[in-house]
Design an enzyme around this catalytic site. Structure first.
Site, PDB file in Angstrom:
ATOM      1  N   GLY A 189      20.174-136.901  -6.497  1.00  0.00           N
ATOM      2  CA  GLY A 189      20.705-135.359  -5.074  1.00  0.00           C
ATOM      3  C   GLY A 189      19.346-135.375  -3.994  1.00  0.00           C
ATOM      4  N   SER A 249      23.632-134.311  -8.003  1.00  0.00           N
ATOM      5  CA  SER A 249      23.494-134.571  -8.712  1.00  0.00           C
ATOM      6  C   SER A 249      24.395-135.199 -10.497  1.00  0.00           C
ATOM      7  CB  SER A 249      22.176-134.857  -9.480  1.00  0.00           C
ATOM      8  OG  SER A 249      20.794-135.056  -8.642  1.00  0.00           O
ATOM      9  N   CYS A 259      11.882-130.274 -10.700  1.00  0.00           N
ATOM     10  CA  CYS A 259      11.267-131.114  -9.892  1.00  0.00           C
ATOM     11  C   CYS A 259       9.648-131.349  -9.293  1.00  0.00           C
ATOM     12  CB  CYS A 259      12.113-131.203  -8.220  1.00  0.00           C
ATOM     13  SG  CYS A 259      13.669-131.760  -9.267  1.00  0.00           S
ATOM     14  N   THR A 310      22.761-152.401  -2.057  1.00  0.00           N
ATOM     15  CA  THR A 310      23.284-152.161  -3.277  1.00  0.00           C
ATOM     16  C   THR A 310      23.945-151.026  -4.220  1.00  0.00           C
ATOM     17  OG1 THR A 310      23.096-154.121  -3.166  1.00  0.00           O
ATOM     18  CG2 THR A 310      24.464-153.825  -4.763  1.00  0.00           C
ATOM     19  N   HIS A 332      23.501-136.101 -13.023  1.00  0.00           N
ATOM     20  CA  HIS A 332      23.100-136.455 -14.652  1.00  0.00           C
ATOM     21  C   HIS A 332      22.577-134.335 -14.835  1.00  0.00           C
ATOM     22  CE1 HIS A 332      19.237-136.057 -11.590  1.00  0.00           C
ATOM     23  NE2 HIS A 332      18.989-135.540 -12.865  1.00  0.00           N
TER      24      HIS A 332
END
Length: 422
Positions: A72, A200, A328, A238, A202
């Site tokens: 995120g 996000s 965070c 990738t 998760h």
């Protein structure tokens, strides 16, 4: 000892069905999505399915409007910087709320060092943004407005649709950070008027290592990572295929179970707050009361005369996992900029923790948390607290329930040190 996990805003366990879906893409389907052979084709098909599953979660018009990143934070950086750089010939002004996540605010600070300007819209004592303040902040140089769906610290549910309508009237792209709401609250990017939206997986039982950015096709966006032409040329590198596959499954399950998850966590959230309020003296809820103006799965509480870090550690010793401040920045031990913005007393801001519930949280979990917090955590910490001792002796007073004796701890500390707390 009973274990209770109340930190779902920082991470959730991976859904078993998401894990099963991911497995083949570690060993069997290991191809690169950019390759032209059959190995690449199989992976591209998997990415396309996940893109459709994510698009359904947010009601995007097309799966092509979904981009995958690493998380995120990267999605927020891409939204803010990518739109700013793409539109700098039109203007150099951004509008954000002052309580956005650091991924947004720090991206804006980065741009300011390069000549962009920003207006930070203030919030009220519950963390609400006034849409008319956003309107007043927009100028003919404004190229982006950013306001989050739910605040990551205090759970405030912002008036996104009203702000989206204003941005549409003004012809300004509107970015919504849905990090704290995706998978828990209904998200409809079309009704929100969102030009961009990120989150996000998760945070709602998907894997770590993948982020999502929705971008309406009309919103101009340039890449901030340079290399290949993955993700339509908007994000080089990738793709993390197993994580993206797991994210798609998590989104599909979240959409299917959204009403059930909402009702379950909202009921337990109310039970948790009412239990704490009834059993812990000198405790305060930060943000709106449980109900329609608050996210259903999180509480931010301040317990007076003890610090949040001590509460977190004592809870952990008793089997309860909580957060002190947003995940965070919890290691920084600084006062949350969100709590400062809503005008919370400095001492109360130091004494805050966040309890965030999940789909598997039970009534028995809540009973254990209320009982342990009220009978073990708070009494032990207050017995060791100089602030509690000074309160007992009438030197400092309570901010939450003033007794008329002494000064608040913040006033007392400022008088002793000669420096204001904030």
């Amino acid at each position: 000892m009973r274990r209770v996990y109340l930190d779902h805003l920082s991470a959730t366990p991976l859904l078993p069905e998401a894990f099963e879906a991911m497995k083949p893409y570690f060993m069997e389907a290991f191809g690169n999505a950019a390759s032209l052979h059959q190995y690449g084709l199989r992976v591209r098909d998997a990415l396309a399915k996940a893109r459709s599953q994510i698009a359904a979660l947010v009601n995007a018009e097309s799966a092509e409007e979904i981009f995958f990143t690493s998380d995120g934070t990267e999605s927020a950086n891409l939204a803010i910087k990518g739109v700013a750089y793409a539109n700098q010939r039109r203007g150099n002004h951004l509008v954000v709320s002052e309580i956005e996540h650091p991924a947004v605010l720090n991206s804006v600070e980065f741009l300011e060092k390069q000549g962009f300007t920003c207006t930070r819209v203030k919030v009220d004592s519950e963390g609400f943004v006034n849409p008319e303040d956003v309107r007043a902040a927009i100028t003919d140089k404004t190229i982006l407005v950013a306001v989050h769906h739910v605040n990551h610290d205090i759970g405030t549910l912002e008036p996104i649709r009203e702000i989206g309508r204003i941005c549409a009237e003004k012809g300004v792209p509107f970015y919504v950070d849905a990090e704290a709401s995706a998978g828990w609250l209904p998200i409809d990017v079309q009704q929100m008027g969102a030009s961009l939206l990120s989150f996000s997986p998760h945070k709602f039982y998907g894997p770590k290592g993948v982020g999502v950015l929705y971008r309406n096709k009309k919103a101009r966006l340039v890449s901030i990572l340079h290399g290949g032409v993955q993700e339509g040329g908007r994000r080089a590198g990738t793709e993390n295929v197993p994580a993206i596959v797991g994210a798609g499954v998590a989104a599909e399950v979240a959409l299917r179970e959204l009403n059930q998850r909402f009702a379950h966590t909202a009921r337990l959230q109310k039970k948790l707050w009412e239990g704490l309020k009834a059993n812990v003296p000198y405790i305060k809820l930060n943000g709106p009361e449980p109900g329609p103006r608050r996210a259903p799965h999180t509480l931010n509480i301040s317990t007076e005369f003890i610090e949040g870090e001590g509460q977190l550690l004592m809870c952990d010793l008793n089997g309860i996992a909580v957060a002190s401040g947003s995940s965070c920045v919890s290691k920084s031990l600084k006062i949350s900029h969100v709590l400062a913005a809503i005008g919370l007393d400095h001492a109360l801001a130091q004494g805050n923790i966040i309890m965030s519930l999940g789909k598997d949280t039970t009534d028995e979990d809540i009973d254990y948390v209320v009982q342990t917090f009220a009978k073990v955590v708070v009494p032990k910490l207050r017995n060791m607290s100089p602030m509690w001792d000074e309160f007992q002796r009438g030197i400092i007073d309570s901010v939450i329930s003033p007794t008329g004796r002494g000064r608040s701890f913040t006033e007392h500390a400022a008088a002793v040190s000669g420096k204001p707390a904030h």
